[in-house]
Design an enzyme around this catalytic site. Structure first.
Site, PDB file in Angstrom:
ATOM      1  N   SER A 160       0.825  -1.206   0.000  1.00 40.83           N
ATOM      2  CA  SER A 160       0.000   0.000   0.000  1.00 40.83           C
ATOM      3  C   SER A 160       0.859   1.257   0.000  1.00 40.83           C
ATOM      4  CB  SER A 160      -0.902   0.003   1.243  1.00 40.83           C
ATOM      5  OG  SER A 160      -1.507   1.252   1.440  1.00 40.83           O
TER       6      SER A 160
ATOM      7  N   TYR B  91      -2.751  -0.376   9.831  1.00 42.76           N
ATOM      8  CA  TYR B  91      -2.901  -0.946   8.490  1.00 42.76           C
ATOM      9  C   TYR B  91      -1.589  -0.808   7.715  1.00 42.76           C
ATOM     10  CZ  TYR B  91      -4.180  -1.322   3.572  1.00 42.76           C
ATOM     11  OH  TYR B  91      -4.216  -1.666   2.243  1.00 42.76           O
TER      12      TYR B  91
END
Length: 332
Positions: A139, A164
């Site tokens: 990501s 995350y």
């Protein structure tokens, strides 16, 4: 080629599976179909790929015969290992994960379980039954406190600002260790704000579309002063397919995959207004802890290595997404 796609009922997984089965690739997909967001949407994605799920079965095959889907959680190591042993996968594409930055503020433990322990199980299966290549989702959020833009893979990514992002950076480090120790190729793809038809309902484009369509207010954080490198889903899938076909000289690779053009969030909303022919009501709010103000992908490494570059501009992408949204919910 025989390919395993995890997270096959998810946004990116669905689109990738759809392209692979159309290309006559032998595909096995798995997903736990959890209720983090609409199970109905996930089941409809599967249905669009020829899989009609029910409450009882765990193993399905499409009518065309080249797509097999299984309900499996990455935390179920025994079932996962058996699947690897029963099949000789050429490539693995790991897209299964607990997604969402804001949800990680409320329930960080689920990210450690799904994104770290689940990915560890994939790596262990690859160690025991080595594929030619493991491609996995990372990501843009790994860049964290890095303020130098555009984000390049040579820049620091050791300062994530939410769990995350930390879980995705951990995946990259784990992949490096396994590719070094056990001699199979791993390729991490740092996705930049993926959007498009069949997208996740918890993501900004979907929330904005829902609000505009229903005449409700949109919450826009950091008082609207945000930029995102919005990347259309077809570009992401084409990039993954290119990576699957590419022979790499190094066993460990990490690339940015994005549009390479930061877009003002307010302009993205303006594009949605044009597509829906409606004005948005905007509530400007302070930034949420753990959120990143701006993302911008330097995609030179991916382009020079594979020849791939995204090419869908935001105006076209938003229009395609909006048309799908109106049609999908009209039918619903």
């Amino acid at each position: 080629m025989k390919v395993l796609v995890t997270g096959a009922a998810g946004f990116i997984g669905y689109h990738l599976v759809k392209k692979l089965i159309a290309a006559k690739v032998d595909v096995v997909g798995l997903d736990n179909i959890n209720d983090y967001y609409s199970v109905e949407l996930k089941n409809n994605r599967l249905k669009d790929c020829g899989i009609n799920v029910n409450e009882h079965d765990v193993d399905y095959t499409s009518a065309e015969g080249n797509y097999r889907f299984l309900k499996i959680d990455l935390l179920d190591f025994e079932r996962l290992l058996l699947l690897f042993q029963e099949n000789s996968f050429d490539c693995i594409v790991n897209l299964a994960a607990q997604a969402g930055i804001r949800y990680s503020l409320e329930n960080p433990r689920s990210y450690i379980k799904s994104n770290i322990e689940g990915f560890f199980n994939i790596l262990e299966c690859c160690r025991i039954n080595p594929p030619q290549k493991l491609v996995y989702a990372s990501s843009s959020s790994v860049y964290g406190l890095n303020t130098e833009q555009p984000f390049a893979i040579s820049q620091k990514s050791e300062t994530p600002i939410n769990v995350y992002a930390a879980s995705k950076k951990t995946n990259e480090l784990m992949a490096h260790a396994y590719s070094h120790l056990y001699n199979f190729t791993t390729v991490g793809l740092r996705f930049f704000t993926v959007y498009g038809p069949w997208g996740r309902p918890d993501m900004a484009p979907f929330l904005f579309a829902e609000a505009i369509q229903s005449g409700k207010a949109i919450n826009v954080y950091n008082n609207g002063d945000m930029k995102r490198d919005f990347t259309y889903i077809d570009d992401i899938v084409e990039g993954i397919q290119t990576v699957l076909k590419t022979e790499f000289s190094e066993k460990y690779q990490v690339f940015n995959i994005g549009n390479g053009k930061p877009v003002d969030l307010m302009y993205f909303i303006k594009c949605l207004e044009n597509s829906f022919s409606r004005k948005a009501e905007v509530n400007l709010k302070d930034i949420i802890p753990g959120d990143i103000v701006s993302t911008w992908a330097d995609t030179e490494a991916l382009e020079s290595t594979t020849g791939y570059r995204a090419n869908t501009n935001v105006e076209k992408g938003v229009d395609l997404f909006a048309n799908w949204y109106k049609d999908y919910y009209k039918q619903s």
